[in-house]
Design a protein around this motif. Structure first.
Motif, short mmCIF file in Angstrom:
data_model
loop_
_atom_site.label_atom_id
_atom_site.label_comp_id
_atom_site.label_asym_id
_atom_site.label_seq_id
_atom_site.Cartn_x
_atom_site.Cartn_y
_atom_site.Cartn_z
N SER A 92 0.83 -1.21 0.00
CA SER A 92 0.00 0.00 0.00
C SER A 92 0.87 1.26 0.00
CB SER A 92 -0.94 -0.01 1.22
OG SER A 92 -0.19 -0.02 2.43
N GLN A 93 2.00 1.22 0.67
CA GLN A 93 2.90 2.37 0.66
C GLN A 93 3.51 2.57 -0.72
OE1 GLN A 93 5.34 1.03 3.96
NE2 GLN A 93 4.56 2.67 5.29
N HIS A 148 0.93 4.11 -2.98
CA HIS A 148 0.81 5.55 -2.77
C HIS A 148 1.96 6.30 -3.43
CE1 HIS A 148 1.74 9.21 -0.26
NE2 HIS A 148 0.51 9.48 -0.69
N SER A 208 1.38 6.47 -7.21
CA SER A 208 0.34 7.43 -7.58
C SER A 208 0.85 8.87 -7.46
CB SER A 208 -0.91 7.23 -6.72
OG SER A 208 -0.63 7.52 -5.35
N GLU A 209 1.71 9.12 -6.47
CA GLU A 209 2.28 10.46 -6.32
C GLU A 209 3.24 10.78 -7.47
OE1 GLU A 209 1.67 12.87 -3.89
OE2 GLU A 209 -0.04 11.55 -3.52
N HIS A 249 -4.26 13.53 -9.76
CA HIS A 249 -5.24 13.05 -8.78
C HIS A 249 -6.64 13.56 -9.15
CE1 HIS A 249 -2.17 11.34 -6.31
NE2 HIS A 249 -1.62 12.50 -6.00
N LEU A 300 8.69 12.62 -0.98
CA LEU A 300 8.33 11.32 -0.43
C LEU A 300 9.39 10.81 0.54
CD1 LEU A 300 6.93 9.79 -3.71
CD2 LEU A 300 5.60 10.13 -1.61
N TYR A 326 8.19 9.72 4.29
CA TYR A 326 8.34 8.35 4.76
C TYR A 326 9.58 8.14 5.63
CZ TYR A 326 4.53 6.48 1.91
OH TYR A 326 3.28 6.18 1.38
#
Length: 435
Positions: free
Chosen positions: A52-53, A56, A59-60, A70, A118, A122
């Motif tokens: 899932s990370q 994300h 998508s970024e 988006h 990112l 993170y």
């Protein structure tokens, strides 16, 4: 949507490919090359991210590049493929679902900016912003050609090292070109179209390095490194050589060689303390001091290892990266100590190769002092948020200390890791990266 697996263990991606290509087949005048691809990889020190990370992150990236913003239901179709813990591949088709073609203009810079954001979000290894201080790396074609020809070194790398050594040792422009020719390097001068007698640039090549047509392959100074253009090198000679630059170029005898390195060590020690005391001072002055120290290390590496290079030469290349200014301009107001360092660089270049344990011991002490300069420069680069250069300075400092500690002729107090500590405490290092 994960493709099914054959009995052979390979995935059948035909159905997934058809889904990605549907907008292309239905699009209005789709481009011939309609696939956009990139990879996103974590640093080896980063923790393992979840699916899932990574989803994300993907998508970024595509949103930042502009191909799949988006909230846009008609954006291009894309897929992220994770086949290892540390990286993903992103593949997109460049025709939107409304039939229009989209172009990923300037996507590299946009993707890098998104990756930097990112990294912070993170808590990963931080690469830092692009600073344009790195030299050009050999292309895959250059590497393959050198391998086929059995060359021990890629021509671009050898020429950069020869030019740096000549610039560090030369008194003036004529001396610089003469040193290159004496090293077996071909030199081609570029003259002004307005003033034919004025030299505005240069290019270098190797006698045995030719194109397929048989012509010499030439490299301008700027193609070797940002600080090796002729205007940049000229500013080195104008940055304070002392009262008698040619006097420093006279070759000392064997008995004087160790004394030369001791004098250079004293000058480097003063420069290290100046860097430590002036972390928040005039950045231009400090930058000129570090650049002069890089020349000093270049000449020292040549005295240690000769033209074939080695670990000291590699450390000098790394340290040189840390001293370059992003503006590609040397400081207009060099630090007063710059002239002494550059004069010592020329004097060491004139001494020739090391020949005795006394010479080597004195040279190792100089290397230790330059490692202190590199540590203090790393602190400065971190304060300036130049992470690439800060890491280059740290790496150079560590390499130089290791070289001095492990040398067979290391003086007492240098072996077994007994090396000088940085003049200022090290700052904490960032943790991880997206590249």
């Amino acid at each position: 949507m994960e493709p099914p697996t054959h009995t052979s263990g390979r995935h059948d991606i035909r159905a997934l490919a058809r889904l990605l290509e549907q907008p292309v087949r239905a699009g209005r005048n789709p481009p011939q090359k309609f696939v956009w691809h990139t990879s996103v990889r974590n640093h080896i020190t980063d923790r393992i991210l979840s699916d899932s990370q990574w989803a994300h992150i993907a998508s970024e990236i595509v949103a930042a590049v502009g191909i799949a913003p988006h909230g846009d239901p008609d954006a291009v179709r894309w897929v992220a493929v994770r086949h290892a813990d540390d990286h993903i591949h992103i593949v997109a088709t460049l025709v939107r679902q409304d039939g229009e073609t989209v172009w990923a203009w300037n996507e590299r810079l946009k993707a890098q900016n998104a990756a930097r954001d990112l990294e912070q979000r993170y808590g990963l290894y931080q690469v830092g912003p692009v600073d344009h201080t790195s030299h050009r790396r050999p292309t895959s074609a250059e590497q393959n050609k050198s391998h086929r020809q059995g060359r021990p070194e890629i021509p671009r790398d050898r020429l950069r090292r020869e030019v740096r050594a000549a610039a560090a040792a030369a008194d003036d422009e004529n001396d610089f070109f003469s040193r290159l020719q004496n090293a077996g390097v071909l030199v081609r001068l570029r003259h002004s179209t307005i003033k034919p007698d004025e030299v505005t640039g240069y290019a270098v090549g190797l006698p045995d390095h030719h194109s397929n047509a048989g012509d010499t392959v030439w490299y301008s100074g700027g193609r070797l490194a940002p600080d090796l253009t002729l205007p940049q090198i000229r500013q080195r000679w104008d940055s304070g050589l002392g009262a008698h630059p040619h006097r420093a170029a006279r070759r000392p005898g064997a008995a004087q060689r160790a004394e030369v390195f001791r004098r250079a060590t004293a000058a480097a020690d003063r420069s290290a303390r100046l860097l430590a005391e002036d972390q928040c001072g005039d950045g231009d002055d400090i930058g000129s001091l570090a650049s002069a120290a890089a020349d000093l290390l270049t000449s020292t590496a040549l005295a240690f290892e000769g033209r074939k290079g080695g670990s000291v030469t590699d450390a000098s290349e790394t340290f040189d990266r840390a001293t370059r200014e992003p503006s590609r301009q040397l400081p207009r107001h060099p630090h007063p100590a710059t002239g002494q360092l550059r004069s010592m660089s020329r004097l060491i270049a004139a001494t020739g190769r090391l020949t005795s344990e006394n010479d080597t011991a004195a040279a190792l002490q100089l290397i230790l002092r330059i490692s202190m300069i590199a540590d203090n420069l790393a602190n400065l680069r971190e304060a300036q948020d130049r992470l690439h250069q800060a890491r280059a300075a740290r790496q150079a400092a560590d390499s130089l200390r290791t070289i001095a500690a492990n040398a067979p002729t290391a003086p007492a107090g240098v072996r077994a890791g007994a090396v000088p500590a940085p003049a200022t405490p090290e700052r904490g290092q960032p943790r991880g990266r997206l590249a």
